[in-house]
Design a protein around this motif. Structure first.
Motif, short mmCIF file in Angstrom:
data_model
loop_
_atom_site.label_atom_id
_atom_site.label_comp_id
_atom_site.label_asym_id
_atom_site.label_seq_id
_atom_site.Cartn_x
_atom_site.Cartn_y
_atom_site.Cartn_z
N GLY A 23 0.81 -1.21 0.00
CA GLY A 23 0.00 0.00 0.00
C GLY A 23 0.85 1.26 0.00
N TYR A 24 0.25 2.34 0.48
CA TYR A 24 0.94 3.64 0.44
C TYR A 24 1.38 4.03 1.84
N LEU A 25 2.68 4.14 2.03
CA LEU A 25 3.24 4.55 3.30
C LEU A 25 4.41 5.48 3.02
N PRO A 26 4.20 6.80 3.11
CA PRO A 26 5.27 7.75 2.81
C PRO A 26 6.53 7.45 3.59
N GLY A 27 7.67 7.48 2.91
CA GLY A 27 8.93 7.21 3.57
C GLY A 27 9.36 5.77 3.47
N ALA A 28 8.42 4.88 3.12
CA ALA A 28 8.74 3.46 3.06
C ALA A 28 9.06 3.00 1.64
N ALA A 29 8.92 3.88 0.69
CA ALA A 29 9.20 3.53 -0.69
C ALA A 29 9.78 4.74 -1.40
N SER A 30 10.61 4.51 -2.39
CA SER A 30 11.22 5.60 -3.13
C SER A 30 10.15 6.41 -3.85
N GLU A 31 10.35 7.71 -3.89
CA GLU A 31 9.45 8.64 -4.56
C GLU A 31 8.02 8.57 -4.02
N LYS A 32 7.87 8.05 -2.81
CA LYS A 32 6.56 7.96 -2.16
C LYS A 32 5.53 7.23 -3.00
N SER A 33 5.98 6.27 -3.78
CA SER A 33 5.05 5.51 -4.61
C SER A 33 4.45 4.36 -3.81
N PRO A 34 3.23 3.95 -4.13
CA PRO A 34 2.61 2.84 -3.41
C PRO A 34 3.37 1.53 -3.61
N ILE A 35 3.34 0.69 -2.60
CA ILE A 35 3.92 -0.64 -2.70
C ILE A 35 2.81 -1.56 -3.20
N ASP A 157 -11.16 13.41 9.99
CA ASP A 157 -11.81 12.15 9.71
C ASP A 157 -10.88 11.07 9.17
N ILE A 158 -10.09 11.41 8.17
CA ILE A 158 -9.33 10.36 7.50
C ILE A 158 -8.09 10.06 8.31
N PHE A 159 -8.21 9.12 9.25
CA PHE A 159 -7.09 8.85 10.13
C PHE A 159 -6.45 7.50 9.82
N GLY A 160 -6.78 6.93 8.70
CA GLY A 160 -6.11 5.70 8.28
C GLY A 160 -5.53 5.93 6.91
N CYS A 161 -4.48 5.22 6.56
CA CYS A 161 -3.91 5.36 5.24
C CYS A 161 -4.05 4.03 4.52
N SER A 162 -3.81 4.05 3.21
CA SER A 162 -4.01 2.86 2.41
C SER A 162 -2.83 1.92 2.52
N VAL A 163 -2.68 1.37 3.68
CA VAL A 163 -1.60 0.41 3.88
C VAL A 163 -2.14 -0.79 4.64
N VAL A 164 -1.79 -1.96 4.16
CA VAL A 164 -2.19 -3.19 4.83
C VAL A 164 -0.93 -3.89 5.30
N ILE A 165 -0.87 -4.22 6.60
CA ILE A 165 0.31 -4.88 7.16
C ILE A 165 -0.10 -6.23 7.71
N PHE A 166 0.61 -7.27 7.33
CA PHE A 166 0.32 -8.60 7.81
C PHE A 166 1.45 -9.11 8.68
N LEU A 167 1.11 -9.79 9.74
CA LEU A 167 2.10 -10.52 10.50
C LEU A 167 1.99 -11.97 10.05
N LEU A 168 2.98 -12.45 9.32
CA LEU A 168 2.93 -13.76 8.73
C LEU A 168 3.76 -14.73 9.55
#
Length: 452
Positions: A23-35, A157-168
């Motif tokens: 998903g989208y997590l600023p700082g976690a990917a180059s150029e702030k692009s979605p993963i 209102d929008i306090f979540g971002c489009s990122v999904v994290i799984f503990l596998l």
């Protein structure tokens, strides 16, 4: 956003634990692009020595949180100094690092709102940081900033971002993760207009609130109204000898659950999300929320809530079977709780039916959801506009806004009453845990197998 996705599930033998993120997590990917595809998240050298992942706790806008096996809070995310999410993430950027807390006690649970966080330690202490208005004063029965007006205060209102994290958990043999996939955006014109307006408000507000208070500012008392963020975690005080067992963070409000099954709340309450019976604009210190007639543990405890010079007893609140509260969750502007008897209680913003009472009214006091009174609920998670519950027999119930298919009903129609999800994807599965983002949901389920 609310409710850690990892539940107590029998998983067989596990050799390693890996966190995957997409998903989208600023700082976690180059150029702030979605993963676009799940990628593993590595622990940094600072925590890797003999430590590993234990739990993922979601995150707010631009940051993510997790807990290590040794009880360290791990954060990562945005490094944009013009935003505010880096305050909550600890300025670590894409590298997961321990977040500094004023205690060495292991962290057992964490929760994040849009731009504020809360954690609970093994010793029963809770700490909060981020938005200054979400940090309570030291006095658990302090005065509130009164105000019943529904105007003059823009809701975040929008306090979540489009990122999904799984503990596998590797080498799993008995469970699967079921994601409630978002459907296409609803065609309801009114909902679309509302969403556009809400997003515009968030954009306008994020420009306004960019001052960050440093530890020095906080120590010396140099503040500038409420327009800044606190980088230093603050201890939450709800009364002498009271141990906090869990916390839940909403858009601008926070709930804490004590070891006696009491709920304490603070922050913004304009839609009733603090359950105090009025549209209190801001509660600056933790207040007891009257959900049940009494709370046991061998003692009779009547709920008396002091509001300035007035007193409200629990007799005015909705009755619900049970002696104490065992689970809590915060949505954008609504709240939910589960009693020890499995009763579901909701209160707060109801525009999309997210309180489940069969209407779209705001619920200013805690009220039992009568539609599922015959169902024993086990857990609950609240999103921005929706709520999802799991019953003790592993069934999933959903209600509220459904603009993005977040209810998993197969349509984009809102539900003002709890609806049992009985689609093909959940057939033969026993739901164990649920988590809601702003506009999506995830359920952890055990695959039921027949034994000969």
């Amino acid at each position: 956003m609310n409710g850690n996705i990892v539940g107590k599930v029998p998983i067989g033998e596990c050799k390693a634990t890996v966190v995957y993120m997409s998903g989208y997590l600023p700082g976690a990917a180059s150029e702030k692009s979605p993963i676009l595809s799940p990628v593993p998240v590595r622990l940094s050298a600072a925590v890797h020595g003999g430590d590993s992942w234990k739990d993922v706790c979601g995150g707010g806008c631009g940051f993510a949180m997790a807990i290590s096996e040794k009880g360290k809070l791990i954060t990562w995310g945005s490094t944009d100094d013009e935003g505010q999410s880096y305050v909550a993430s600890g300025k670590h950027g894409e590298t997961p690092e321990p977040f500094p807390l004023p205690t060495e006690a292991p962290v057992v649970q964490a929760s994040s709102g849009w731009a504020h966080c809360a954690v609970v330690t093994e010793t029963g202490e809770a700490f909060t940081w981020g938005w200054k208005e979400c940090i309570p004063s030291k006095d658990p029965v302090g005065k509130q900033q009164s105000g019943s007006s529904e105007q003059g205060d823009i809701g975040w209102d929008i306090f979540g971002c489009s990122v999904v994290i799984f503990l596998l958990l590797m080498d799993m043999v008995t469970f699967s993760i079921v994601i409630v996939s978002p459907a296409s955006q609803g065609s309801n014109a009114a909902s679309g207009t509302t969403l556009q307006n809400e997003n515009q408000k968030v954009g306008e507000e994020s420009v306004k609130r960019r001052r960050v208070s440093t530890a020095k500012d906080e120590t010396e008392g140099h503040t500038s109204g409420g327009d800044f963020f606190a980088t230093t975690p603050s201890l939450v005080s709800v009364g002498l000898g009271v141990r906090i067992t869990s916390v839940a963070t909403g858009g601008r409000h926070t709930l804490a659950l004590s070891d006696l099954g009491q709920i304490w709340g603070w922050g913004y309450g304009g839609e009733g999300q603090l359950g105090l019976g009025s549209r209190i604009k801001m509660v600056s210190s933790p207040h007891l929320i009257p959900c049940l007639e009494s709370i046991g543990s061998g003692k009779e405890r009547s709920f008396i809530l002091h509001q300035g010079g007035t007193t409200t007893t629990s007799a005015q609140a909705s009755r619900e079977p049970g002696q104490y509260i065992k689970a809590i969750s915060c949505g954008g502007r609504h709240s939910a709780a589960i009693t020890d008897a499995g009763g579901l209680i909701t209160f707060g913003w109801g525009l999309y039916g997210q309180c489940g009472h069969g209407n779209t009214n705001d619920q200013l006091r805690p009220m039992a959801v009568s539609e599922v009174k015959s169902v024993r609920m086990e857990s609950v998670a609240a999103g921005l506009w929706h709520t999802i519950c799991i019953s003790s027999d592993g069934k999933v119930y959903a209600f509220g806004g459904n603009q993005f298919g977040q209810l998993g009903t197969g349509t984009d129609h809102a539900e003002i009453l709890p609806r049992l999800l009985d689609g093909q994807n959940l057939e033969g599965k026993h739901a164990k845990a649920v988590s809601c983002g702003a506009r999506h949901s995830a359920v952890l389920a055990v695959v039921l197998t027949r034994r000969n």
